[in-house]
Design a protein around this motif. Structure first.
Motif, PDB file in Angstrom:
ATOM      1  N   THR A   1       0.855  -1.469   0.019  1.00  0.00           N
ATOM      2  CA  THR A   1       0.124   0.073   0.011  1.00  0.00           C
ATOM      3  C   THR A   1       0.768   1.055   0.015  1.00  0.00           C
ATOM      4  N   CYS A   2       0.597   2.439  -0.792  1.00  0.00           N
ATOM      5  CA  CYS A   2       1.200   3.584  -0.856  1.00  0.00           C
ATOM      6  C   CYS A   2       0.445   4.559  -1.616  1.00  0.00           C
ATOM      7  N   ASN A   3       1.059   5.947  -1.279  1.00  0.00           N
ATOM      8  CA  ASN A   3       0.415   7.096  -2.042  1.00  0.00           C
ATOM      9  C   ASN A   3       0.889   6.782  -3.745  1.00  0.00           C
ATOM     10  N   ASP A   4       0.056   7.476  -4.203  1.00  0.00           N
ATOM     11  CA  ASP A   4      -0.142   7.499  -5.508  1.00  0.00           C
ATOM     12  C   ASP A   4       1.236   8.097  -6.187  1.00  0.00           C
ATOM     13  N   ASN A   5       1.775   9.229  -5.609  1.00  0.00           N
ATOM     14  CA  ASN A   5       2.908   9.928  -6.094  1.00  0.00           C
ATOM     15  C   ASN A   5       4.506   9.115  -6.057  1.00  0.00           C
ATOM     16  N   VAL A   6       4.154   7.851  -5.140  1.00  0.00           N
ATOM     17  CA  VAL A   6       5.434   7.172  -5.144  1.00  0.00           C
ATOM     18  C   VAL A   6       5.210   5.672  -5.523  1.00  0.00           C
ATOM     19  N   LYS A   7       4.244   5.566  -6.411  1.00  0.00           N
ATOM     20  CA  LYS A   7       3.873   4.073  -6.881  1.00  0.00           C
ATOM     21  C   LYS A   7       5.265   3.685  -7.698  1.00  0.00           C
ATOM     22  N   ASP A   8       5.816   4.522  -8.688  1.00  0.00           N
ATOM     23  CA  ASP A   8       6.923   3.920  -9.441  1.00  0.00           C
ATOM     24  C   ASP A   8       8.062   3.540  -8.390  1.00  0.00           C
ATOM     25  N   LYS A   9       8.414   4.104  -7.323  1.00  0.00           N
ATOM     26  CA  LYS A   9       9.326   3.991  -6.586  1.00  0.00           C
ATOM     27  C   LYS A   9       8.989   2.546  -5.680  1.00  0.00           C
ATOM     28  N   THR A  10       7.847   2.549  -5.474  1.00  0.00           N
ATOM     29  CA  THR A  10       7.183   1.383  -4.712  1.00  0.00           C
ATOM     30  C   THR A  10       7.547  -0.083  -5.558  1.00  0.00           C
TER      31      THR A  10
END
Length: 334
Positions: A290-299
Motif C-alpha cells: 500500500t502506498c501513495n499515488d505519487n510514489v508508486k513507481d518507486k514502490t
C-alpha cells in the motif's frame, strides 16, 4: 447486442464471415418456391438467412456475406440471375434491414422499406395491384410501432420476448427482400398485373415459411452464443484441469516423482501496487504494498528488489515508503 462486441475482434469477425458465406452458399442450392408464371425460375430459401447474417455481422459485414455467397452462386449458375446484375439487390437490402434492426437503428430500416414501397407504387402495375404489398406494409408498421423495442426484445432474458423480437426482425427482413424483388419484376421483367394477383396466395405461404426459418436460425444462434459466453470460463477451467491432470500423469511416469498442482492465491491491494521478483533465481514471488499515488513507481522498484524480498521473506518485515518516497522498515500486520 452481444455480436457487436464479438465482431470487434478481427479474427472472430473473419471466422464468422467465412462460416456464414459457406452456410449461405450451401443453402442457396436447397429447393425453393416456383416463381408464378415465370418458368423455370425459382425463389430459393436463402432470404431465410438474411436475419441471421444481419444480426450476427450487422448492416455492413452481413451484406458482404450475402453478396459473396450470392455472387459466387450466380457465377456458377448464370440462369438464376433473373434480374441480371440487380439479382443480389433484394436479398442484400433485406440483410441491411436486419442489421439495422438488430442494432436498434430502426429509422434506417424503416427508410429502406419505405423506399421499396414507394418504388412499387410509382409503377402502373403497383397502383393497379395496390393491395399486393400488404405484408411489407405490415412490416413497416411493426418497425414504426415497436422501434428500438425490437432490438431490446431480441436480446432479452425472457425467451418469449426474445422469440417475438427476433420473429419481427425476420419478418421485416424477408419482406424487404420481397418488395424490392417484386419491383424488379415490373421494372426488369415487365411482369403484368395479373401475375402479381395470381402470386398473392403463393408468396404469403413462401414468406411466412422464410420468416419462420429465419427466426428459428437466429434465435438458436443468439441462445447458443449467450450460453457459451455465460459458461465460457467454466468450460475453459474444465478443459484446463483435464489438461493439467494429463500433463502431471505423463510427467510422473517420466521422472518417477510425485507432482501436485495447486492454484495460485490472488495478491491485491486497495490502494497500492503489486509486483514480484524471482526468489533465489528459482521461485516466483508476488508482493503487494500500500502506498501513495505519487510514489508508486518507486514502490514497484522496491518490490522488485530481491534483497528486500529476502528480508521480508525471512523476517516477515514489509518494506514501505513514507510520503517523501524514502525507504522505511517496520513490523506491520499486513
Amino acid at each position: 447486442n452481444i455480436f457487436r462486441i464479438l465482431i470487434q475482434d478481427t479474427k472472430i469477425r473473419l471466422l464468422m464471415i467465412v462460416i456464414l458465406v459457406e452456410i449461405v452458399f450451401t443453402f442457396i442450392f436447397y429447393p425453393g418456391f416456383k416463381m408464378v408464371s415465370i418458368t423455370p425460375h425459382k425463389i430459393n430459401l436463402s432470404p431465410s438467412l438474411t436475419p441471421l447474417c444481419g444480426t450476427m455481422l450487422g448492416p455492413f459485414y452481413g451484406p458482404i456475406v450475402i453478396l459473396s455467397a450470392k455472387s459466387l452462386y450466380l457465377l456458377i449458375n448464370p440462369k438464376a440471375a433473373y434480374f441480371g446484375v440487380f439479382s443480389v439487390l433484394p436479398i442484400t437490402l433485406g440483410t441491411i434491414v436486419a442489421g439495422y434492426l438488430s442494432e436498434g437503428n430502426w429509422k434506417r430500416a424503416a427508410i429502406i422499406m419505405l423506399v421499396g414501397l414507394l418504388l412499387w407504387y410509382l409503377t402502373q402495375v403497383g397502383r393497379t395491384v395496390y393491395y399486393y404489398p400488404f405484408m411489407s406494409i405490415i412490416g413497416l408498421m411493426l418497425i414504426l410501432h415497436l422501434k428500438e423495442k425490437i432490438y431490446k426484445m431480441m436480446f432479452d432474458k425472457n425467451p418469449n420476448k426474445s422469440i417475438f423480437g427476433t420473429t419481427v426482425l425476420s419478418f421485416c427482413s424477408v419482406m424487404t427482400d420481397h418488395i424490392y424483388g417484386s419491383f424488379l419484376g415490373i421494372w426488369y421483367l415487365n411482369l403484368p398485373a395479373n401475375v402479381y394477383i395470381e402470386a398473392i396466395p403463393h408468396f404469403i405461404k413462401e414468406r411466412m415459411i422464410m420468416t419462420l426459418f429465419g427466426a428459428i436460425f437466429t434465435v438458436m444462434v443468439i441462445y447458443l452464443t449467450k450460453r457459451i459466453i455465460e459458461y465460457g470460463s467454466k468450460i475453459r477451467d474444465r478443459i484446463l484441469n483435464e489438461y493439467i491432470e494429463e500433463y502431471i500423469k505423463n510427467n510422473i511416469a517420466t521422472i518417477g516423482e510425485n507432482i501436485v498442482a495447486r492454484k495460485m492465491v490472488t495478491i491485491s491491494t486497495d490502494n497500492g501496487v503489486v509486483n514480484g521478483y524471482v526468489h533465489l533465481g528459482k521461485v516466483g514471488v508476488l508482493l503487494g504494498a500500500t502506498c501513495n499515488d505519487n510514489v508508486k513507481d518507486k514502490t514497484i522498484d522496491l518490490l522488485t528488489n530481491e534483497k528486500i524480498g529476502l528480508q521480508y521473506h525471512r523476517y516477515k518485515i514489509l518494506a514501505s515508503l513514507n510520503d517523501n518516497g524514502q525507504k522505511q522498515y517496520g513490523n506491520v500486520s499486513k
